[in-house]
Write a protein that holds these residues in place. Structure first.
Motif, mmCIF file in Angstrom:
data_model
loop_
_atom_site.group_PDB
_atom_site.id
_atom_site.type_symbol
_atom_site.label_atom_id
_atom_site.label_comp_id
_atom_site.label_asym_id
_atom_site.label_seq_id
_atom_site.Cartn_x
_atom_site.Cartn_y
_atom_site.Cartn_z
ATOM 1 N N THR A 183 3.868 4.209 -2.293
ATOM 2 C CA THR A 183 4.631 3.057 -1.815
ATOM 3 C C THR A 183 5.204 3.359 -0.443
ATOM 4 O O THR A 183 5.525 4.516 -0.134
ATOM 5 C CB THR A 183 5.793 2.697 -2.767
ATOM 6 O OG1 THR A 183 6.779 3.740 -2.731
ATOM 7 C CG2 THR A 183 5.297 2.533 -4.198
ATOM 8 N N ILE A 230 1.243 0.385 -1.898
ATOM 9 C CA ILE A 230 2.145 -0.775 -1.925
ATOM 10 C C ILE A 230 3.006 -0.791 -0.668
ATOM 11 O O ILE A 230 3.569 0.245 -0.286
ATOM 12 C CB ILE A 230 3.053 -0.729 -3.174
ATOM 13 C CG1 ILE A 230 2.212 -0.658 -4.449
ATOM 14 C CG2 ILE A 230 3.975 -1.945 -3.213
ATOM 15 C CD1 ILE A 230 3.032 -0.436 -5.702
ATOM 16 N N ASP A 232 6.228 -2.688 1.717
ATOM 17 C CA ASP A 232 7.680 -2.783 1.469
ATOM 18 C C ASP A 232 8.209 -4.195 1.702
ATOM 19 O O ASP A 232 9.353 -4.388 2.104
ATOM 20 C CB ASP A 232 8.436 -1.789 2.347
ATOM 21 C CG ASP A 232 8.174 -1.987 3.830
ATOM 22 O OD1 ASP A 232 7.348 -2.858 4.167
ATOM 23 O OD2 ASP A 232 8.781 -1.269 4.642
ATOM 24 N N TYR A 318 3.335 -3.639 -8.164
ATOM 25 C CA TYR A 318 4.183 -2.636 -8.799
ATOM 26 C C TYR A 318 3.869 -2.457 -10.284
ATOM 27 O O TYR A 318 4.244 -1.444 -10.878
ATOM 28 C CB TYR A 318 5.661 -3.022 -8.656
ATOM 29 C CG TYR A 318 6.280 -2.603 -7.350
ATOM 30 C CD1 TYR A 318 6.890 -1.363 -7.205
ATOM 31 C CD2 TYR A 318 6.257 -3.450 -6.248
ATOM 32 C CE1 TYR A 318 7.467 -0.975 -6.008
ATOM 33 C CE2 TYR A 318 6.829 -3.076 -5.041
ATOM 34 C CZ TYR A 318 7.429 -1.840 -4.928
ATOM 35 O OH TYR A 318 7.987 -1.463 -3.737
ATOM 36 N N THR A 404 12.996 -1.380 -6.655
ATOM 37 C CA THR A 404 12.081 -0.728 -5.709
ATOM 38 C C THR A 404 12.658 0.599 -5.222
ATOM 39 O O THR A 404 11.901 1.527 -4.931
ATOM 40 C CB THR A 404 11.784 -1.651 -4.515
ATOM 41 O OG1 THR A 404 13.004 -2.042 -3.882
ATOM 42 C CG2 THR A 404 11.027 -2.889 -4.964
#
Length: 646
Positions: A183, A230, A232, A318, A404
């Motif tokens: 991420t 992933i 942000d 996610y 997150t």
């Protein structure tokens, strides 16, 4: 110690995050168990290479087998498609014969079932390929090739307290060797960890327990690291959507119980019309009012649908990661705390994202014109759907950033755990108490960037209030040793093992000055840059509590006499504050402070042996260096140049 290319960086102390404080009450026994498991797993020096090699071979075999199954499904799909077409033709040719129609339907159902099965096979193949690629990248890493991993150049900060000097970011940096994040926020969190020194012993202990637990489970980490990358956007998207939704205008027919009253009146009118109590025009009017409301608020509904779609696409990324986290039960306090934050029964992350996906599927029903007319004409579908989404935002949007953040913390810890697993010779550092007179105690420590087979280890013990002045010739190992201590300390405070026989430290702030550069565009000369860095150093030791300082050649940008006097002035100012330090220098006169002011200064050196071929031992010992190599090397170069010309 062998020398390596010198890089630098700095650190800005940051506040302790909520994720770091999660699980403060974890039992100490659980952490010790995880550390013991990690030590047992990595006791075999070949364990990482053997693991990745075996897994890569097994995953390739699974991919081949799954590929064959997928090929069979493709053949079956084609066969059922052809059979379906044949039965349809026979049914038409035989005037709708029921047997042929049934056969065609069975073939069509079989076609779509096989299509779904093949889709699962293809997803499995993608996952297996991702895991195989990770194993191959880790094997390359073990051989010294770090090119598959990001350098973290975007995090380079020349003004940071130590990261620029310690090669934390950039090509062949600590970050590139360590980063396995999937991420964007995880990458930022790892960078934050490497540039922040925690002074809380409990935080360091929890980090160490978490890293040890993750290092001991390479299978789980492999699954985690195989998840898709992933970005942000989710945080800002959720906050922006929530703010925009709160500011959106709300008509009178969309507030409170008004939609439900209108729905009740419409359905009541329908019943009355059916029984002849009211004319059908009454029902038509009510339907028209609902459709008019839907039309007037259509733009708002479309915007809400777009927001829901964007959130669902980002949150959907996610879900694979959350499934991997959810399948493992953690024992260390930090990991259990993060797990509880993510999977809270009342406001858990996966449940919220699944509910969002359902809302989006309801929005997609509006795409059918008949469904749109029916649902909006009878049930004010758009209005109620917007309210449902607004309720979701009110309940969950405020938690998205926390979720997150927790996932990013997991991500960063997985990188630390992988680094620990990949370096089985490294040892867990010991945290010294606040009453200890020792700040750093390292036995047989070597730089983590150097090949383990060729690195020359050294030992040092640095007391409170002690500044060790290290002398030696060029390329003798001074700068590498300074970076060895600095980089190892950064690893230790993050709970990662250190390449040494033993390493003990007291949590203190860190500041270094090793790689000062000029800045012509800012009209800053090299000497002025040095002065600015020294000012930053003095400000740091005055306001940051106890500090470990690492300096390489103070005031290189001035003449010898001025340099000596200025260096003495700086060092005498430093000992007025709560510091311990390592200072490398070529100036043997500066090292005499270890003789004249031995209460604060000690002397260590990297000695060389001068001969036709200079011998570098890279071994540090007590005392002041006697042999220098600059003149010797220049004479040899000039001699070789003369021989070539003659």
């Amino acid at each position: 110690m062998k020398s390596t290319p010198e890089h630098t960086e700095s650190t800005t102390p940051a506040g302790q995050t909520a994720a770091e404080t999660a699980g403060k009450t974890a039992p100490e026994a659980a952490g010790k168990t995880a550390i013991a498991q990690s030590a047992h797993l990595t006791a075999d020096k070949t364990a990482p290479e053997a693991f990745y090699t075996e897994r890569a071979e097994r995953l390739k075999a699974e991919e081949t087998m799954t590929g064959r199954k997928s090929g069979m499904m493709m053949f079956c799909r084609l066969a059922f498609f052809c059979l379906c077409a044949v039965f349809i033709w026979l049914a038409v040719d035989n005037h709708g014969n029921a047997a042929y129609v049934a056969a065609a339907l069975i073939c069509a159902v079989a076609f779509f079932v096989i299509l779904k099965i093949d889709e699962r096979y293809r997803k499995t193949i993608e996952r297996l390929r991702a895991m195989t690629r990770i194993c191959e990248n880790e094997l390359a890493c073990l051989k010294g090739d770090f090119s598959p991993f990001p350098e973290g150049s975007e995090y380079v900060d020349m003004k940071h307290e130590y990261s620029f000097d310690m090669d934390i970011f950039g090509p062949d940096s600590l970050f590139q060797r360590m980063n396995r994040t999937v991420t964007r926020k995880g990458s930022k969190r790892l960078a934050e960890r490497l540039t922040t020194i925690s002074l809380d012993r409990n935080v360091i202990e929890r980090n160490r327990e978490a890293v040890a637990e993750l290092a001991a489970d390479p299978e789980w980490r492999l699954k985690f690291m195989s998840c898709p990358q992933i970005g942000d956007r989710l945080d800002s998207l959720a906050e922006k959507t929530a703010a925009g939704d709160a500011d959106a205008p709300k008509g009178i027919l969309t507030r409170g119980v008004a939609p439900f009253v209108l729905i009740a009146l419409t359905l009541g009118a329908l019943v009355c019309c059916i029984f002849g109590v009211l004319p059908w025009m009454a029902f038509v009017v009510m339907v028209f009012i609902q459709l008019l409301t839907a039309t007037m608020t259509g733009g708002m509904t479309e915007k809400t649908a777009q927001n829901a779609d964007s959130l669902d696409r980002e949150s959907g990324k996610y879900m694979a990661l959350l499934k991997v986290i959810e399948e493992k039960k953690f024992s260390s306090g930090l990991l259990r705390g993060l797990e509880e934050e993510l999977f809270n029964e009342e406001k858990g992350c996966p449940a919220a994202f699944r509910e969002l996906a359902k809302i989006l599927s309801l929005f997609e029903l509006r795409g059918n014109f008949i469904t749109y007319l029916l649902f909006n004409g009878l049930f004010m579908y758009d209005v109620l759907l917007r309210r449902k989404f607004r309720k979701w935002m009110k309940t969950y949007a405020v938690h998205v950033r926390k979720w997150t953040d927790c996932t990013a913390e997991f991500d960063a810890l997985v990188s630390l755990g992988t680094h620990a697993f990949n370096n089985p010779d490294n040892v867990c550092a010991e945290i010294l108490g606040p009453d200890s007179e020792t700040v750093i105690a390292a036995t047989d420590i070597s730089h983590p960037f150097l090949p383990a087979q060729t690195a020359v280890p050294n030992s040092i013990s640095l007391k409170k209030g002690e500044i060790a002045i290290i002398t030696g010739a060029n390329m003798a190992g001074k700068s590498t040793f300074l970076r060895t201590i600095g980089t190892s300390y950064v690893l230790a405070v993050n709970g990662a093992p250190v390449r040494a026989a033993s390493f003990a430290f007291m949590p203190v702030s860190l500041f270094s000055s090793m790689r000062t550069t000029d800045n012509l565009s800012a009209d800053i000369s090299y000497f002025q840059a040095e002065l600015l860095r020294l000012k930053q150093l003095l400000d740091h030791v005055r306001h940051s509590g106890y500090s470990l300082i690492i300096l390489d050649e103070i005031l290189k940008g001035t003449n010898s006499a001025d340099k000596l006097n200025g260096s003495i002035l700086v060092l005498r100012e430093l000992i007025k504050h709560r510091v311990s330090g390592l200072v490398a220098t070529h100036d043997l006169e500066l090292a005499k402070l270890g003789e004249t002011e031995s209460g604060h200064f000690t002397c260590r050196c990297f000695e060389i042996e001068l001969a036709d071929e200079i011998k570098y031992t890279y071994r540090m010992k007590e005392g002041i260096a006697r042999n220098m190599n600059a003149t010797h090397l220049l004479k040899r170069i000039l001699k070789e140049d003369d021989e070539e010309r003659n």
